[in-house]
Structures are given as structure tokens and as C-alpha cells.
Design a protein around this motif. Structure first.
Motif, mmCIF file in Angstrom:
data_model
loop_
_atom_site.group_PDB
_atom_site.id
_atom_site.type_symbol
_atom_site.label_atom_id
_atom_site.label_comp_id
_atom_site.label_asym_id
_atom_site.label_seq_id
_atom_site.Cartn_x
_atom_site.Cartn_y
_atom_site.Cartn_z
ATOM 1 N N LYS A 7 0.850 -1.189 0.000
ATOM 2 C CA LYS A 7 0.000 0.000 0.000
ATOM 3 C C LYS A 7 0.886 1.241 0.000
ATOM 4 N N VAL A 8 0.489 2.235 -0.791
ATOM 5 C CA VAL A 8 1.258 3.471 -0.909
ATOM 6 C C VAL A 8 0.319 4.666 -0.768
ATOM 7 N N TRP A 9 0.725 5.603 0.070
ATOM 8 C CA TRP A 9 -0.004 6.867 0.223
ATOM 9 C C TRP A 9 0.924 8.006 -0.199
ATOM 10 N N GLY A 10 0.442 8.885 -1.066
ATOM 11 C CA GLY A 10 1.207 10.052 -1.477
ATOM 12 C C GLY A 10 0.388 11.313 -1.291
ATOM 13 N N SER A 11 0.995 12.379 -0.795
ATOM 14 C CA SER A 11 0.245 13.623 -0.565
ATOM 15 C C SER A 11 1.174 14.816 -0.637
ATOM 16 N N THR A 12 0.600 15.969 -0.983
ATOM 17 C CA THR A 12 1.332 17.216 -0.922
ATOM 18 C C THR A 12 1.417 17.686 0.527
ATOM 19 N N THR A 13 2.348 18.588 0.779
ATOM 20 C CA THR A 13 2.501 19.163 2.113
ATOM 21 C C THR A 13 1.339 20.119 2.382
ATOM 22 N N PRO A 14 1.081 20.464 3.658
ATOM 23 C CA PRO A 14 -0.013 21.395 3.968
ATOM 24 C C PRO A 14 0.094 22.720 3.229
ATOM 25 N N VAL A 15 1.313 23.224 3.040
ATOM 26 C CA VAL A 15 1.485 24.495 2.323
ATOM 27 C C VAL A 15 1.016 24.360 0.885
ATOM 28 N N PHE A 16 1.408 23.276 0.220
ATOM 29 C CA PHE A 16 1.048 23.112 -1.189
ATOM 30 C C PHE A 16 -0.373 22.599 -1.368
ATOM 31 N N ASP A 17 -0.984 22.100 -0.292
ATOM 32 C CA ASP A 17 -2.412 21.755 -0.370
ATOM 33 C C ASP A 17 -3.235 22.954 -0.810
ATOM 34 N N ARG A 18 -2.807 24.139 -0.415
ATOM 35 C CA ARG A 18 -3.561 25.358 -0.751
ATOM 36 C C ARG A 18 -3.429 25.700 -2.233
ATOM 37 N N LEU A 19 -2.334 25.237 -2.865
ATOM 38 C CA LEU A 19 -2.114 25.517 -4.282
ATOM 39 C C LEU A 19 -2.666 24.416 -5.167
ATOM 40 N N PHE A 20 -2.364 23.175 -4.806
ATOM 41 C CA PHE A 20 -2.815 22.039 -5.612
ATOM 42 C C PHE A 20 -2.760 20.790 -4.732
ATOM 43 N N LYS A 21 -3.876 20.413 -4.184
ATOM 44 C CA LYS A 21 -3.932 19.323 -3.221
ATOM 45 C C LYS A 21 -3.877 17.966 -3.916
ATOM 46 N N VAL A 22 -2.973 17.117 -3.432
ATOM 47 C CA VAL A 22 -2.829 15.761 -3.951
ATOM 48 C C VAL A 22 -3.041 14.754 -2.827
ATOM 49 N N ARG A 23 -3.915 13.793 -3.074
ATOM 50 C CA ARG A 23 -4.102 12.663 -2.177
ATOM 51 C C ARG A 23 -4.216 11.416 -3.055
ATOM 52 N N ASP A 24 -3.119 10.670 -3.166
ATOM 53 C CA ASP A 24 -3.072 9.495 -4.033
ATOM 54 C C ASP A 24 -2.899 8.234 -3.202
ATOM 55 N N TYR A 25 -3.565 7.181 -3.647
ATOM 56 C CA TYR A 25 -3.467 5.891 -2.962
ATOM 57 C C TYR A 25 -3.281 4.786 -4.004
ATOM 58 N N TYR A 26 -2.324 3.910 -3.740
ATOM 59 C CA TYR A 26 -2.064 2.760 -4.602
ATOM 60 C C TYR A 26 -1.994 1.513 -3.723
ATOM 61 N N GLU A 27 -2.491 0.409 -4.244
ATOM 62 C CA GLU A 27 -2.260 -0.863 -3.567
ATOM 63 C C GLU A 27 -2.142 -1.968 -4.605
#
Length: 287
Positions: free
Chosen positions: A89-109
Motif C-alpha cells: 500500500k502506498v499513500w502520497g500527498s502534498t505538504t499542507p502548504v502546497f495543499d492550498r495551491l494544488f492538493k494531492v491525495r493518491d493511494y495505490y495498492e
């Protein structure tokens, strides 16, 4: 910071994809000779259940250099029809600062066999800004066909059969398979084929083994490493004219330490930031 999730996937699989393919001298669709898919003993596997890897992704453009995201990779074990298997399982995300610019929440399994790393099942759930896509793959271990369901944005799901080969993987199973290749039999600077499925397509790319180097990955230390280059598909993230460079620990764990790749605007650099549960001692670490 669009398509940070693509960068996570690229690093983890030593290959990548894009939403559109452009015409290039290199024929991305050409089927080349398969990589050897061999039986692997449990003792020689480069990983074990309980392995945990953490990565930080950094973006550079001109005088700007900033961490934009992170990814965590977890591995567990189970049995599938009497055969040893793994579940990653893999979780990928942007930092809180960059969430405001372009939020990424990716999940792979992915689920794959432990005796040859051939895939069983793959799931991808990508949320990048307003873009959404999910993949569900079921692999036929006899015919190598892939029963795929792909859903993009608000469109109806697409159900299709992808004509895989014995050397066609999903992104995660390819990541683990590549760590168990017989590197003693791979010649320097010779293109080696990579075949993997993403969305409703199969891509045929390559990687090259470039030799050994000593590198420093702060704050973890200095390591003996093996260096690789991977061809990238041209599209909205990559120009298709450059290669991604990857450094992997020169020990029995073969953990990816560092990657660097030009993208259409700037450069992406990622590094291992933490680990636990490795199968073997980290003998590649010098200091």
C-alpha cells in the motif's frame, strides 16, 4: 505543482506514464523482448512483510527549491491459493502548504505473488486538484490478460481487457519485481524493456544500468549505490527527451535511495527519508 502523484508513481516503479502520448523517435508502443520473469526463493527476496519506506519529493525551478510532498510504502504478507504473496500500500500527498495551491491525495495498492512477483490485483485512486481517476486490475496468471475497470472524473467506468504479457506489471508489482532482478546479468548502458499497465493502456519503455556510485542522502548518510536511467513517456509532465536517474542501495535490500528527473517546468528530486523492517542489514551504508 500539478501531477505530483505522477511523480510518486514514477519513482516507485522506475517508470511512469502521462495522460497523452506525443510522437517521438522512440516507439513507446513497440513490444520488445520480455524481461526474464524467474522463480525467486524466499531467502533471496529483497524484502519481507513489515517493510516500511518513506520518501520526500522536492521541486526545483530556477532559484526555487522546496519540498512539495511525501509518500509512504508499506508491505505485508498473505497466502493466495497456497502460494506466498504480498500486499503493498502506498499513500502520497502534498505538504499542507502546497495543499492550498494544488492538493494531492493518491493511494495505490497491489497484491502480487512472492515466488515471481507477478501481479494479482492492483488498485489506484488518484485525487489531484480537480482531477480524479481510479483503476481496478485483475491479472490472469495463465493468459496474462488484465481485466481492467477505469473511471475518470465524472465519466462512466470503462471496462476493458488489456492484452498483457508475462512481463507486464502494474506500477507497484514492477517496483518490487525490479528489486529482485539479477543485476549481475544486466550489461552496462544497454536498454532493458519495461512493460506496465496504467489506466486503459500498456506502455513499453526501458531502463538502463549505468554502474555504481557513492552518494549522500541527507540526513540518512552515505551509501554505495547502483545507478539506473529510465525512459519516460512524453506528455503533460515529461518532455520524453530526458531520462529519470535512480540510485538504489548496493546491497541485498535494493532500496531506491534517490531519483532526479527534469519535467516540462523545473526538476523533481526525491529521496528516501526513513525506513524500517528491512529484510537484510543495510550493508551499503558507509557512514
Amino acid at each position: 505543482m500539478k501531477y505530483i502523484g505522477t511523480v510518486f508513481a514514477m519513482f516507485l516503479s522506475l517508470a511512469s506514464y502521462a495522460q497523452k502520448i506525443t510522437a517521438e523517435d522512440y516507439d513507446y508502443k513497440k513490444k520488445r523482448d520480455c524481461m526474464e520473469v524467474r522463480m525467486i526463493s524466499e531467502d533471496s527476496l529483497a524484502f519481507k512483510p513489515g517493510e516500511k519506506l518513506k520518501y520526500v519529493v522536492n521541486y526545483r525551478w530556477g532559484g526555487i527549491s522546496t519540498d512539495v510532498g511525501s509518500a509512504t510504502v508499506l508491505l505485508s504478507g498473505f497466502t493466495n491459493e497456497g502460494r506466498p504473496a504480498f500486499h503493498s500500500k502506498v499513500w502520497g500527498s502534498t505538504t499542507p502548504v502546497f495543499d492550498r495551491l494544488f492538493k494531492v491525495r493518491d493511494y495505490y495498492e497491489a497484491k502480487f505473488y512472492g515466488d515471481n512477483c507477478r501481479p494479482i490485483y492492483f488498485h489506484r485512486n488518484v485525487s489531484e486538484g480537480k482531477y480524479r481517476v481510479t483503476n481496478h486490475y485483475y491479472f490472469n496468471d495463465r493468459t496474462h490478460e488484465i481485466s481492467a475497470r477505469v473511471k475518470k472524473m465524472d465519466y462512466q467506468p470503462l471496462d476493458t481487457i488489456l492484452p498483457g504479457r508475462i512481463c507486464t506489471f502494474d506500477l507497484l508489482s514492477l517496483f518490487y519485481f525490479s528489486r529482485n532482478m539479477d543485476f549481475d546479468r544486466i550489461p552496462l548502458n544497454v536498454e532493458q524493456p519495461i512493460s506496465f499497465a496504467i489506466d486503459e493502456e500498456i506502455f513499453e519503455l526501458y531502463f538502463k544500468y549505468l554502474g555504481k556510485e557513492v552518494i549522500t542522502v541527507k540526513p540518512l548518510g552515505t551509501f554505495r549505490a547502483m545507478k539506473f536511467a529510465a525512459r519516460l513517456v512524453a506528455g503533460e509532465v515529461f518532455s520524453g527527451k530526458e531520462e529519470m536517474i535512480i540510485w538504489v542501495t548496493d546491497d541485498r535490500n535494493r532500496v531506491p535511495l534517490l531519483f532526479e528527473s527534469p519535467i516540462i517546468v523545473g526538476t523533481v528530486r526525491g529521496k528516501l527519508s526513513g525506513f524500517s523492517g528491512l529484510k537484510f542489514p543495510l550493508e551499503s551504508k558507509i557512514k
